[in-house]
Every structure is written in structure tokens, then in C-alpha cells.
Design a protein around this motif. Structure first.
Motif, PDB file in Angstrom:
ATOM      1  N   ALA A  50     -12.278  18.765 -49.385  1.00 22.07           N
ATOM      2  CA  ALA A  50     -12.989  19.254 -50.572  1.00 22.07           C
ATOM      3  C   ALA A  50     -11.972  19.435 -51.685  1.00 22.07           C
ATOM      4  N   PRO A  51     -12.243  18.830 -52.858  1.00 21.46           N
ATOM      5  CA  PRO A  51     -11.242  18.883 -53.933  1.00 21.46           C
ATOM      6  C   PRO A  51     -11.057  20.278 -54.525  1.00 21.46           C
ATOM      7  N   ALA A  52      -9.868  20.475 -55.090  1.00 22.41           N
ATOM      8  CA  ALA A  52      -9.519  21.759 -55.707  1.00 22.41           C
ATOM      9  C   ALA A  52     -10.453  22.073 -56.854  1.00 22.41           C
ATOM     10  N   GLU A  53     -10.704  23.343 -57.044  1.00 23.55           N
ATOM     11  CA  GLU A  53     -11.410  23.878 -58.218  1.00 23.55           C
ATOM     12  C   GLU A  53     -12.844  23.378 -58.375  1.00 23.55           C
ATOM     13  N   GLN A  54     -13.382  22.626 -57.437  1.00 27.45           N
ATOM     14  CA  GLN A  54     -14.769  22.143 -57.570  1.00 27.45           C
ATOM     15  C   GLN A  54     -15.673  22.858 -56.580  1.00 27.45           C
ATOM     16  N   LEU A  55     -16.984  22.798 -56.874  1.00 23.26           N
ATOM     17  CA  LEU A  55     -17.972  23.290 -55.922  1.00 23.26           C
ATOM     18  C   LEU A  55     -18.387  22.112 -55.043  1.00 23.26           C
ATOM     19  N   THR A  56     -18.267  22.271 -53.758  1.00 21.28           N
ATOM     20  CA  THR A  56     -18.676  21.201 -52.841  1.00 21.28           C
ATOM     21  C   THR A  56     -19.865  21.687 -52.014  1.00 21.28           C
ATOM     22  N   PHE A  57     -20.913  20.838 -51.997  1.00 20.85           N
ATOM     23  CA  PHE A  57     -22.119  21.116 -51.208  1.00 20.85           C
ATOM     24  C   PHE A  57     -22.206  20.114 -50.085  1.00 20.85           C
ATOM     25  N   CYS A  58     -22.777  20.478 -49.025  1.00 22.84           N
ATOM     26  CA  CYS A  58     -23.205  19.486 -48.053  1.00 22.84           C
ATOM     27  C   CYS A  58     -24.306  20.124 -47.242  1.00 22.84           C
ATOM     28  N   ARG A  59     -25.519  20.078 -47.775  1.00 19.73           N
ATOM     29  CA  ARG A  59     -26.671  20.642 -47.085  1.00 19.73           C
ATOM     30  C   ARG A  59     -27.855  19.705 -47.284  1.00 19.73           C
ATOM     31  N   ALA A  60     -28.975  20.023 -46.641  1.00 16.74           N
ATOM     32  CA  ALA A  60     -30.200  19.246 -46.826  1.00 16.74           C
ATOM     33  C   ALA A  60     -30.490  19.165 -48.323  1.00 16.74           C
ATOM     34  N   LYS A  61     -30.926  17.982 -48.740  1.00 17.85           N
ATOM     35  CA  LYS A  61     -31.012  17.720 -50.172  1.00 17.85           C
ATOM     36  C   LYS A  61     -31.948  18.662 -50.898  1.00 17.85           C
ATOM     37  N   GLU A  62     -33.150  18.820 -50.334  1.00 13.77           N
ATOM     38  CA  GLU A  62     -34.122  19.592 -51.096  1.00 13.77           C
ATOM     39  C   GLU A  62     -34.642  20.748 -50.271  1.00 13.77           C
ATOM     40  N   GLN A  63     -35.104  21.773 -50.979  1.00 18.37           N
ATOM     41  CA  GLN A  63     -35.732  22.897 -50.331  1.00 18.37           C
ATOM     42  C   GLN A  63     -37.227  22.701 -50.466  1.00 18.37           C
ATOM     43  N   ARG A  64     -37.920  22.663 -49.348  1.00 12.72           N
ATOM     44  CA  ARG A  64     -39.371  22.411 -49.396  1.00 12.72           C
ATOM     45  C   ARG A  64     -40.130  23.639 -48.962  1.00 12.72           C
ATOM     46  N   SER A  65     -41.342  23.794 -49.490  1.00 12.44           N
ATOM     47  CA  SER A  65     -42.216  24.868 -49.026  1.00 12.44           C
ATOM     48  C   SER A  65     -43.553  24.261 -48.698  1.00 12.44           C
ATOM     49  N   ILE A  66     -44.189  24.672 -47.607  1.00 10.38           N
ATOM     50  CA  ILE A  66     -45.493  24.140 -47.222  1.00 10.38           C
ATOM     51  C   ILE A  66     -46.513  25.252 -47.431  1.00 10.38           C
ATOM     52  N   ALA A  67     -47.364  25.058 -48.416  1.00 11.79           N
ATOM     53  CA  ALA A  67     -48.379  26.073 -48.693  1.00 11.79           C
ATOM     54  C   ALA A  67     -49.388  26.105 -47.561  1.00 11.79           C
ATOM     55  N   GLY A  68     -49.874  27.257 -47.224  1.00  8.24           N
ATOM     56  CA  GLY A  68     -50.922  27.399 -46.215  1.00  8.24           C
ATOM     57  C   GLY A  68     -50.448  27.234 -44.779  1.00  8.24           C
ATOM     58  N   TRP A  69     -49.155  27.143 -44.598  1.00  7.85           N
ATOM     59  CA  TRP A  69     -48.634  26.998 -43.225  1.00  7.85           C
ATOM     60  C   TRP A  69     -48.870  28.283 -42.444  1.00  7.85           C
ATOM     61  N   LYS A  70     -49.299  28.135 -41.161  1.00  4.15           N
ATOM     62  CA  LYS A  70     -49.571  29.311 -40.325  1.00  4.15           C
ATOM     63  C   LYS A  70     -48.579  29.362 -39.168  1.00  4.15           C
ATOM     64  N   ARG A  71     -48.110  30.597 -38.906  1.00  5.97           N
ATOM     65  CA  ARG A  71     -47.260  30.751 -37.729  1.00  5.97           C
ATOM     66  C   ARG A  71     -48.083  30.500 -36.481  1.00  5.97           C
ATOM     67  N   PRO A  72     -47.440  29.953 -35.438  1.00  6.86           N
ATOM     68  CA  PRO A  72     -48.165  29.780 -34.170  1.00  6.86           C
ATOM     69  C   PRO A  72     -48.663  31.134 -33.650  1.00  6.86           C
ATOM     70  N   GLN A  73     -49.832  31.144 -33.020  1.00  6.25           N
ATOM     71  CA  GLN A  73     -50.393  32.367 -32.446  1.00  6.25           C
ATOM     72  C   GLN A  73     -50.242  32.325 -30.930  1.00  6.25           C
ATOM     73  N   LYS A  74     -50.184  33.510 -30.319  1.00  2.75           N
ATOM     74  CA  LYS A  74     -50.179  33.571 -28.849  1.00  2.75           C
ATOM     75  C   LYS A  74     -51.522  33.123 -28.334  1.00  2.75           C
ATOM     76  N   ILE A  75     -51.484  32.323 -27.266  1.00  4.82           N
ATOM     77  CA  ILE A  75     -52.760  31.850 -26.692  1.00  4.82           C
ATOM     78  C   ILE A  75     -53.299  32.956 -25.796  1.00  4.82           C
ATOM     79  N   LYS A  76     -54.521  33.425 -26.064  1.00  7.99           N
ATOM     80  CA  LYS A  76     -55.125  34.490 -25.257  1.00  7.99           C
ATOM     81  C   LYS A  76     -55.596  33.917 -23.929  1.00  7.99           C
ATOM     82  N   LYS A  77     -55.245  34.650 -22.801  1.00 11.09           N
ATOM     83  CA  LYS A  77     -55.652  34.161 -21.468  1.00 11.09           C
ATOM     84  C   LYS A  77     -56.986  34.760 -21.076  1.00 11.09           C
TER      85      LYS A  77
END
Ligand code: UD1
Ligand code: MG
Length: 456
Positions: A429-456
Motif C-alpha cells: 500500500a503506497p505511502a500517504e494514500q488511502l487504500t481500500f480492498c473490500r466488496a465494491k458496493e454496499q447493498r440493502s434488501i428492502a423487506g428482507w425477513k430474518r429466518p424464523q424458528k420452525i415450530k414443532k
């Protein structure tokens, strides 16, 4: 002063230790029992040290291969006299001999010197008064107080059993006499053994003066036969070291909760909190403060540095006014310069960290060179190992490593560089610069639901 030979009796089995390891290799203050005796012996500057070994002998010999010691095997143990007889061919006729016991680690060198000083023309014995003398050889004295014999417990008369003055087993005498006396020993006694203690009566018979020096330091003549003995001697040894440190002005929050297994040297105004263990050679500078529950081994810690609780330091140099821990682990090859901060759950291995740099949280920095005033964020990992080889990471002065970064070595982070949080850095990584190396974009999924426990 005439020449000195020292014979250390160490052939006993140590049955009551219930261990596969030879008794004399069990440690007190991190050093084998026999090591304490050998070091004591060496400080008397003898011409020769002869160790009579038996059970587990080869292991014992190997442990001291580097020492200038003569090893004599007593294959079968027929008593202390028989043990010294094995060493007889190697004793110098014009020397005196001091007999020491290999299982008595808290050896009192001054008391030995007193015996040796008299051994030119006398048989000098170290004795002590024991409230319960059972099991020990009794010192028999005549009406003028002169020593006439040592009688072993099993051979003693009722009256002799009442004697409280007992033999420590440590004695010194001229070899010219000793060699003769050894040749006259018999095993005509209750144990069928050749008793070294029988030489007292032989000396009296030869008109050689016998003196018994009475020691009041019972621990210095106490042998170790069981793990109970070992644990007691360990505490006595540790309390003696703690007292010495207190006398030098070290603050110990509790001298009973400190263990030194090696040597600890301290500057002024050092404070050590409870439950700290020091191993190998440790040097603490002035105003060093060690908090509770630290284990510090082979380390040099400079003035003003503070070590917080539960820190583990091994083969490391720490500069002045550093702040380490709590829960830091400094592994071999690490050097920290002045004013460095190493925080909780940070592991450093073979890392050289220059002045003013901070690694405050949850990081692994190994095989690394870290410059001045570097800030390494939480969760930074130097990936120094590819499964086969290790590589170095270089982080130059004033660099800033964002949290949760991986630096895949070999890699260099230039002077003043900034690494964005969450980066996986595989190229320099070069001197005095900001270096990134991560996933390109940050995405959000509207309406996404967490998994629920399956009732027995
Ligand atoms: C010996 C003394 C006794 C003294 C006591 C102090 C004799 C006969 N008795 O008793 O007067 O009060 O020590 O603890 O000397 N050893 C050998 N080879 C042997 C026998 C012993 O090397 O054949 C070594 C042991 O490893 C040990 C030392 O000699 O280091 C003393 O032997 P130990 O059996 O413990 O002594 P005692 O016979 O009880
Ligand atoms: Mg015995």
C-alpha cells in the motif's frame, strides 16, 4: 586452604514421589532440586564435583551435561557409605571432601563453608535439633559434649532415641582419613547398609577431632522425599525470595502470592500485584508496575512501563512508559519501543514495534516491523503464514490500519498510509494514500425477513 572435593549423593530412588521422573530433577523455583545443590557446590569453588547417581541416572546426567561434573553410578544402593565408596577412586588424596545430599535444595553455603574450614584436620558434621527426631541419625556426645558417634534411628537404644540432635547428612573431612574409613565400613546393622555415619566412631578411634556445627535453619537441611515436601520447600524458597525483594524496596501486594522461577531484578519503586509468575531472567526498570495475574518470562521491561492484569510476556523487550494489557500476549522475538500501547486480546509474535505505536484491541501481529506512531485498529490480522512458510509485514511510520483488516504477508504498508477498515491487503500500500480492498458496493434488501424458528 587445601583442595576441596564435593560428593553429592543422589542415587536414592525417590519412591514416595510417585513419579517416572528422577526425584532430583523435580523443580524448586523452576530449577531442579539437584541444580540447587550443584550451584551451591560450585559457589564453594571445589576442584571436583562428583555426583553419585543411580535411579534414572542417564536423564539426570543429560540434564547437567554442560557442567564440569564427574558422574559415578551406584547401580545398587547399599547405603550412604556405599555411595561415597563409589566416588572414592576419584577423590584426591591431598584434598578435603564435603558430602552433600542431592535432595536438599535450600543448601546453606555459609554453613558448608564453616564445615569446609575445619575439614583440614577434623571431621565436621552439620547437625540440627529436631523436636521429633524419628528417622534421623542421632548425634551421640560424651559428658564433655564431644561427638562420639552417629547412631541411626533403627539401630538406636531407647536412651539414644531420646536425643534430639540429629545428623543432616552433610559433613566434611580430610580425604586421607575418609579413604581409610570408607574401607573399614561394614553393613553389620539393622538395615544391612554401609552407613557413612559410621565414620564418626572410626574418627574417634583414630583420635581425629569430630565437631558438629548445629544449624538453626532447618529448611536448609531438609530433604525432599514426597510431593508434600516439594510443595513446602517451594513455598519456603519463594517466601525467602519475596523477603529479599521487599528488603530491596520492591512493593509486593502479597509476598505469599508471588512466584519467581529464575531470577528477577528490579529497579526502584517497582510494584507487583498478586499472583504474578516470573520465569527465567526478568529485569524490571524503575517505576514498573505489574498488575495481578501476569506471567512474565525472559523479559526486559524498561522504566515507567505498566503491565495490566492477565498479561503473558515471553522473550520480549519492552521500552519505557509502555502500556500493555490487560490480556495481552507478547511472544518470543517481540520488542516494543517507548510509549507503545498494546491492549486487550492482542497477540504479538516476533514483532518489532517502534515508539508511540498502538495496537489496542483484538489483533494478531506476527513477523512484523511496525514503525513509529502507527495505529493498528481492532481486529487487524497479519497473515504471516501460508501453511508452509512465514513472511514479514512491514508497516511504516504514521500508518493507520483500519479495523478488521488483514495484511497478507509479504506486504508493506507505506509511511503515513491509511488502510480502510475491513480491507484484505495483498499488495503493497503506497505511502500517504488511502487504500481500500473490500466488496465494491454496499447493498440493502428492502423487506428482507430474518429466518424464523420452525415450530414443532
Ligand atoms: C541419612 C543418614 C542419617 C541422617 C539422614 C538425614 C546415613 C546412614 N544416615 O539417613 O544419619 O539423619 O540421612 O536425612 O547416612 N543415597 C545414595 N545411595 C544410597 C543411599 C542413599 O545415594 O545407597 C543418597 C540418597 O539419595 C539421599 C541421601 O543419600 O540423597 C540420604 O539417603 P537417605 O536414605 O534419605 O538417608 P537415611 O538413610 O534416611
Ligand atoms: Mg536410607
Amino acid at each position: 586452604m587445601s583442595k576441596l572435593n564435593i560428593v553429592i549423593l543422589a542415587a536414592g530412588k525417590g519412591t514416595r514421589m510417585y513419579s517416572n521422573q528422577p526425584k532430583v530433577l523435580h523443580t524448586v523455583g523452576g530449577k531442579p532440586i539437584l541444580g540447587h545443590v550443584i550451584d551451591g557446590a560450585k559457589s564453594l569453588n571445589p576442584q571436583k564435583i562428583i555426583v553419585v547417581y543411580g535411579f534414572g541416572g542417564e536423564t539426570v546426567k543429560q540434564a547437567y551435561a554442560h557442567e564440569n561434573i564427574m558422574w559415578v553410578n551406584q547401580a545398587e544402593q547399599h547405603g550412604t557409605g556405599h555411595a561415597v565408596q563409589q566416588a572414592a577412586p576419584y577423590l584426591e588424596r591431598d584434598a578435603d571432601t564435603l558430602v552433600l545430599l542431592g535432595d536438599v535444595p535450600l543448601i546453606d553455603v555459609e554453613a558448608c563453608q564453616k564445615l569446609v574450614a575445619q575439614a583440614d584436620n577434623k571431621l565436621a558434621i552439620l547437625s540440627f535439633n529436631k523436636a521429633d527426631p524419628t528417622g534421623y541419625g542421632r548425634i551421640v556426645r560424651n559428658e564433655n559434649g564431644g561427638v562420639t558417634a552417629i547412631v541411626e534411628d533403627k539401630d538406636a537404644t531407647e536412651a539414644q532415641r531420646e536425643i534430639k540432635e540429629v545428623n543432616t547428612g552433610i559433613m566434611a573431612m580430610p580425604n586421607a582419613h575418609l579413604l581409610q574409613w570408607l574401607s573399614k565400613l561394614t553393613n553389620n546393622n539393622a538395615q544391612g547398609e554401609y552407613y557413612l555415619t559410621d565414620i564418626v566412631a572410626l574418627a574417634v578411634n583414630d583420635n581425629v577431632d569430630v565437631v558438629a556445627e548445629i544449624t538453626t535453619d532447618e529448611w536448609s537441611v531438609t530433604g525432599i522425599n514426597s510431593k508434600t515436601d516439594l510443595s513446602q520447600i517451594e513455598r519456603i524458597y519463594q517466601s525467602r525470595i519475596a523477603q529479599k525483594l521487599l528488603q530491596q524496596g520492591i512493593t509486593l501486594r502479597d509476598p505469599a502470592r508471588l512466584d519467581i522461577r529464575g531470577s528477577l531484578s528490579c529497579g526502584r519503586d517497582v510494584e507487583i500485584d498478586i499472583n504474578c509468575v516470573f520465569e527465567g531472567n526478568v529485569t524490571l526498570g524503575n517505576n514498573v508496575k505489574i498488575a495481578a495475574n501476569c506471567v512474565i518470562r525472559n523479559a526486559v521491561i524498561a522504566d515507567g512501563t505498566q503491565i495490566a492484569p492477565f498479561t503473558h510476556i515471553d522473550d520480549t523487550k519492552v521500552g519505557e512508559n509502555a502500556r500493555i494489557g490487560p490480556y495481552a500476549r507478547l511472544r518470543p522475538g517481540t520488542t516494543l519501543a517507548a510509549d507503545t500501547h498494546i491492549g486487550n486480546f492482542v497477540e504479538l509474535k516476533n514483532a518489532q514495534v517502534d515508539a508511540g505505536s498502538k495496537i489496542n484491541h483484538l489483533s494478531y501481529v506476527g513477523d512484523s516491523t511496525v514503525g513509529k506512531n502507527v495505529n493498528i485498529g481492532a481486529g487487524t490480522i497479519t497473515c504471516n503464514y501460508d501453511g508452509a512458510n512465514k513472511y514479514r509485514t512491514v508497516i511504516e511510520d504514521n500508518a493507520f490500519i483500519g479495523s478488521d483488516s488483514q495484511l497478507v504477508a509479504p506486504v508493506t504498508i507505506g509511511r503515513g498510509a491509511t488502510i480502510a477498515a475491513g480491507s484484505t491487503i495483498t499488495k503493497d500500500a503506497p505511502a500517504e494514500q488511502l487504500t481500500f480492498c473490500r466488496a465494491k458496493e454496499q447493498r440493502s434488501i428492502a423487506g428482507w425477513k430474518r429466518p424464523q424458528k420452525i415450530k414443532k
